[in-house]
Design a protein around this motif. Structure first.
Motif, PDB file in Angstrom:
ATOM      1  N   ILE A 116       0.903  -1.221   0.031  1.00  0.00           N
ATOM      2  CA  ILE A 116      -0.040   0.127  -0.036  1.00  0.00           C
ATOM      3  C   ILE A 116       0.909   1.237   0.064  1.00  0.00           C
ATOM      4  N   ARG A 143       0.463   4.386  -0.100  1.00  0.00           N
ATOM      5  CA  ARG A 143       0.462   5.821   0.464  1.00  0.00           C
ATOM      6  C   ARG A 143       0.312   5.318   2.124  1.00  0.00           C
ATOM      7  N   LEU A 168     -10.830  -3.639  10.109  1.00  0.00           N
ATOM      8  CA  LEU A 168     -11.425  -2.669   9.507  1.00  0.00           C
ATOM      9  C   LEU A 168     -11.062  -1.143   9.989  1.00  0.00           C
ATOM     10  N   ARG A 221     -11.113  -2.589   2.311  1.00  0.00           N
ATOM     11  CA  ARG A 221     -10.146  -1.720   3.176  1.00  0.00           C
ATOM     12  C   ARG A 221      -8.966  -1.517   3.002  1.00  0.00           C
ATOM     13  N   TYR A 222      -8.057  -2.403   2.565  1.00  0.00           N
ATOM     14  CA  TYR A 222      -6.726  -2.347   2.692  1.00  0.00           C
ATOM     15  C   TYR A 222      -5.939  -2.285   1.381  1.00  0.00           C
ATOM     16  N   PRO A 227      -7.337   2.562   0.035  1.00  0.00           N
ATOM     17  CA  PRO A 227      -5.892   3.543  -0.049  1.00  0.00           C
ATOM     18  C   PRO A 227      -5.592   4.020  -1.453  1.00  0.00           C
ATOM     19  N   ASN A 263      -7.561   9.280  -2.217  1.00  0.00           N
ATOM     20  CA  ASN A 263      -7.273  10.781  -2.637  1.00  0.00           C
ATOM     21  C   ASN A 263      -7.892  11.026  -3.892  1.00  0.00           C
ATOM     22  N   LEU A 277      -3.255  16.871  -2.627  1.00  0.00           N
ATOM     23  CA  LEU A 277      -3.789  15.613  -2.646  1.00  0.00           C
ATOM     24  C   LEU A 277      -2.754  14.759  -3.381  1.00  0.00           C
ATOM     25  N   ALA A 278      -2.501  15.387  -4.728  1.00  0.00           N
ATOM     26  CA  ALA A 278      -1.868  14.468  -5.733  1.00  0.00           C
ATOM     27  C   ALA A 278      -0.472  14.134  -5.298  1.00  0.00           C
TER      28      ALA A 278
END
Lengths: 257, 419
Positions: free
Chosen positions: A96, A98, A119, B340-341, B345, B349, B418-419
């Motif tokens: 991930i 970010r 969650l 969620r994961y 993510p 954004n 945000l970028a």
């Protein structure tokens, strides 16, 4: 000889109605604690084979047994539970980007925790401690709260290894773990995988591009060509003739040091 | 079967007349039908458009009237079909180019003239009744010993674009289209008026620079209403568009039911989007009554935003990296945990960024929607303009410019963050 840990029987994978046959009747066995390297050209079916073993891809035909369990018969729910024991690392790390390194490593515990907690991002203290321990093991403790995309390629792959370690796996599937890395970093990453294999007794199945890496780290090698198993034996058994059989007549061996 | 599409059977070729063989016949048949039909339709379309365009320009210039074809319609129809047939048989047609194919002998060599003539004759019995295309190879291919192969540059000399047939086609086409476009939209009298009557706008410009200060407070109040209209519409649109976007993402909607839902939502959304907010505003004014003017405007903006955001969100979802989903699934995570994961993510954004962008659009749209009675500053502007109150109209416009510029700047700044 002991009961093999992983048995693959007549595994076949066909994509799109007979158009692309990724695997053709592949059968082999792996003993517990082996470091099996899968070699072959791009598109020879290495990735498909690895993904069939944890059923990220559904096989078309054939059976797979892990530790005596026929995983090709498990329901999706049972398979999810079973996957906790199978760690996986990827060519492009698949982190991930970010999120912090810590969050990435903790995702290795998703299968062990109740859904509602994960969650909300609430992992138990014991998991967090384990995460720090595993990060220390791959030498990234001080990077725990850095964003994953700020790390170098080699560091990202080590985060991938730490994530796999979080699952406390019995089996590790490594899909070209060093193809996106330079030679020096490749060895460092391979050594962490070797360490998992030797110290924790994790059975490893790794696909690799370079034969030199396969010879250096594998205890056994299998080779795929156009989805067929063309070699199954010890690293030193691959001579010039075998090499040409696997990679084609025009191939030349390249060394990675 | 053309090369590049190997037909491989892991269990061996199915027996004749078995269920597998029947399924196979239709599978490969429909693939062939789709390919051949798409080429034919593209070619006929190209010929027809070109023909109509040229005739239009000729008629317009020679008689000054509006007409589309110099010959009876039935001749036009036959001509289009025949031109497409000739083009496909004797050259590399538009359809061939789009599908990246070329006509070759089965041994890969250049077709002879005799084969091309045969291909052209049999094309009529093969393509026009459609069903022979289910056969692989189709009658016109089998009869002439030709086939459509993937186009390669191998053994060809590359040329500059103006010496390639594609380059010449495109240049001619663009020239013809531009000529037609100019001749349709601009007349000589228009041009004359553009320069001789410039003085009539002086009244407007003068009032623009001498604003009426007495209506500032009222204008600011309307400005706030406009911003609020945009905010309300955007917020509610997000609530609807986020769940809809998951149903409108091709990569998440698999299977027959999934594809059906996907198609229904995508089609509905593009229909809604193709109707301008101004039209929606009129529609809702009739529905909820003119007294609730800002409400009708909000509804109009809301409907349009939902369809626009759903599309933007869904396209973002379609481009997420499947590798991360694999990685999270490999840990033994369930669907919710993967969402969620692995999914969220990657989208959060861009979603916020799209929302800001849409809010920015909605503020500009709100003034336009107001012009038809949708409330806010647009309505005020319209009132002053229709009443020839130039001073007041100029004041309002100054405020609109300031607002739009400010919001534009703000949303660009936020999106860059945000970028």
């Amino acid at each position: 000889m002991a009961e093999p840990y992983l048995v693959v029987e007549h595994l076949t994978k066909v994509y799109e109605r007979g158009h692309v046959v990724a695997l053709k009747d592949v059968s082999f066995e792996v003993q517990k604690g082996e470091f099996l390297v899968i070699i072959g050209l791009s598109g020879s079916g290495k990735s498909t084979l690895l993904r069939c073993i944890n059923r990220l891809i559904e096989p078309t035909k054939g059976r797979i047994f892990i530790d005596g369990v026929e995983i090709t018969k498990l329901s999706p729910r049972q398979m999810r539970k079973f996957r906790r024991k199978i760690g996986m690392i990827f060519q492009h790390f698949n982190l991930i980007k970010r999120a912090t390194v810590m969050t990435n490593v903790l995702t290795g515990r998703l299968g062990y925790n109740p859904t509602w907690r994960t969650l909300l991002g609430l992992f138990p203290r014991s998991d967090r401690e384990l995460a720090l321990k595993n990060l220390e093991r791959v030498g990234l403790l001080e990077k725990a709260y850095v964003r994953a995309d700020e790390l170098s390629g080699g560091q990202q792959q080590r985060v991938g290894i730490a994530r796999a370690l979080m699952q406390q796996p019995e089996l590790l599937l490594a899909d070209e773990p060093v193809s996106a890395l330079d030679p020096a970093t490749s060895h460092s990453v391979m050594q962490y995988i070797e360490q998992m294999n030797r110290e924790d007794g994790v059975t490893v199945l790794a696909s690799l591009h370079f034969l030199s890496l396969a010879r250096r780290y594998g205890t056994r090698i299998i080779a795929l060509r156009d989805g067929e198993l063309v070699f199954d034996g010890l690293p030193e058994e691959i001579d010039d003739r075998k090499f040409k059989e696997i990679y084609g007549e025009e191939a030349e061996e390249v060394e990675v040091r | 079967m053309p090369p590049g599409y190997p037909k491989v059977y892991p269990k061996g070729k199915p027996r004749r007349m078995s269920l597998d063989a029947v399924a196979d016949f239709f599978y490969f048949g429909f693939r062939n039908l789709r390919k051949q039909l798409s080429i034919a339709v593209l070619d006929m379309g190209a010929v027809a458009v070109l023909w109509l365009l040229m005739n239009y320009v000729i008629i317009r210039f020679s008689t000054g009237q509006i007409g589309y074809t110099l010959v009876p319609w039935w001749i036009f129809g036959v001509g289009v079909v025949e031109a497409a047939a000739l083009w496909e048989s004797f050259g590399r047609s538009f359809g061939h180019r789009v599908e990246r194919l070329e006509l070759r002998r089965t041994d890969g060599r250049e077709p002879t003239l005799k084969q091309r003539v045969l291909y052209w004759l049999l094309w009529h019995v093969s393509v026009l009744p459609l069903f022979p295309l289910l056969l692989v190879p189709s009658p016109h291919e089998r009869g002439s010993g030709l086939e459509l192969r993937p186009f390669t540059m191998e053994g060809r000399v590359p040329r500059p674009w103006w010496r390639t047939s594609t380059g010449i086609y495109v240049a001619w086409l663009m020239g013809a289209a531009l000529t037609a476009a100019i001749s349709v939209t601009i007349s000589w009298e228009d041009l004359v008026r553009l320069f001789t009557r410039a003085g009539t706008t002086a009244k407007f410009w003068r009032s623009f620079f001498s604003p009426d200060t007495s209506i500032i407070l009222k204008t600011i109040r309307e400005l706030v209403v406009t911003v609020f209209m945009a905010m309300t519409a955007t917020s509610f649109a997000v609530l609807v568009a986020v769940p809809l976007s998951f149903l409108a993402a091709r990569n998440l909607m698999r299977g027959v039911v999934g594809r059906f839902i996907y198609t229904v939502i995508r089609v509905t959304m593009s229909i809604i989007r193709s109707i301008e907010p101004v039209v929606w505003a009129i529609f809702f004014l009739v529905w909820v009554g003119a007294k609730l003017a800002p409400f009708a405007g909000v509804l109009a903006l809301f409907v349009h935003s939902v369809s626009d955001l759903t599309k933007l969100y869904a396209e973002r979802l379609e481009s997420i990296d499947p590798g991360l989903i694999e990685a999270i699934a490999a840990t033994g995570a369930n669907r919710l945990q993967i969402l969620r994961y692995a999914v969220i993510p990657q989208i959060v954004n861009p979603y916020i960024s799209f929302t800001l962008y849409r809010w920015d659009i909605n503020i500009r749209m709100a003034t336009v929607v107001g012009m038809v009675g949708g409330g806010g500053i647009g309505q005020a502007l319209f009132f002053y303009l229709t009443g020839n109150l130039w001073k007041q109209a100029g004041t309002v416009m100054l405020f609109i410019i300031a607002l739009v510029w400010g919001i534009d700047y703000l949303s660009a700044k936020l999106r860059a963050k945000l970028a």
